[in-house]
Each structure stands twice: as structure tokens, then as C-alpha cells.
Enzyme design. Structure first.
Site: not given
Length: 150
Positions: A110, A124
Site C-alpha cells: 500500500d 483497493d
């Protein structure tokens, strides 16, 4: 399945993660807009908000089930429901992007950090946008069907 959407999401997701891994060290944060938006390299062992940490097998089963269901149901979606078809492509592309990470490392890479929200990635964002398109279509079509007496 809008294969071009799926492939585009997977490629953009994996390229961005490769770039982050190649140019940053774990935990490094680069401010883009001070105190609002940073690029922060983190490894997420769980799902959204860090839920269900280190449950890689569970996430793989969920992702494979989701992709399988999408492949099964996609041909049954009328061509006129383009937003639903598009959302399905985003959802599948995002799921595949994160599965690749989980298979390679057991984590998801991330890096988008808005400081008021957990750090996330392109996959995401594609999943959230895909689900949004699907929900919007289902609600809109339901209301349209009710208005038409169906």
C-alpha cells in the site's frame, strides 16, 4: 468480462507497486501535499483497515471465489448495463492485483496515504470504485424496475 479493464487495473497496480518497492524503503513517506497526501510504503498483512491480519489463505479463497463468480455471472449481465459490466471489471482487476501481492509476499503493498484514512493502493481503489458502480447500478435499476411496474 471487460478484459481490457481487468488487464489495465492489474498492470497499473503492479507497476505502481514495483515502482514503490524499487524506489522507497519500507515505512518511508514522501509528502506530496504536506499533512494531506503522502506516498507511504507499507505492507498490509490484512484487509481494509488492517482487519484479519495474516489470513492469506482466507483472502486467496475469497478472491478466487469472487473472480469465479464474476466469470460465471458476467455473461448474464445485459450489454445495456455498461456501468455494472465496468464495475465488475474494476472489482476483478483489483482483486487479482492484490492476490498477486499475497501470493508473492503474503502482504499487500500500500502507498496512497491521505493521513485521515488507512494507506491503500490502486487495486483497493479499483475494488471500491467497482463495488460502487455495482451498487449504484443495482439501486438505480431496482428503482427503474419499480417505476416500470416490474
Amino acid at each position: 468480462m471487460p478484459i481490457l479493464i481487468v488487464v489495465f487495473v492489474v498492470i497499473m497496480d503492479q507497476l505502481s507497486k514495483f515502482y514503490i518497492q524499487s524506489h522507497m524503503t519500507l515505512g518511508m513517506s514522501i509528502p506530496v501535499i504536506d499533512d494531506i497526501f503522502h506516498i507511504t510504503y507499507v505492507l498490509n498483512p490484512g484487509a481494509a483497515f488492517g482487519l484479519f491480519e495474516h489470513q492469506t489463505l482466507f483472502f486467496l479463497i475469497v478472491a478466487v471465489s469472487l473472480v469465479s463468480a464474476a466469470i460465471y455471472f458476467y455473461p448474464r449481465i445485459p450489454k445495456t448495463y455498461s456501468l455494472l459490466r465496468f464495475g465488475t471489471g474494476l472489482l476483478v482487476g483489483g482483486a487479482i492485483g492484490n492476490v498477486i501481492d499475497r501470493i508473492k509476499t503474503g502482504y499487500v503493498i500500500d502507498f496512497f496515504d491521505f493521513r485521515i484514512w488507512p494507506v491503500f493502493n490502486i487495486a483497493d481503489a479499483a475494488i471500491v470504485c467497482g463495488v460502487g458502480c455495482i451498487i449504484f447500478t443495482m439501486v438505480y435499476l431496482h428503482k427503474e424496475d419499480e417505476a416500470n411496474g416490474q
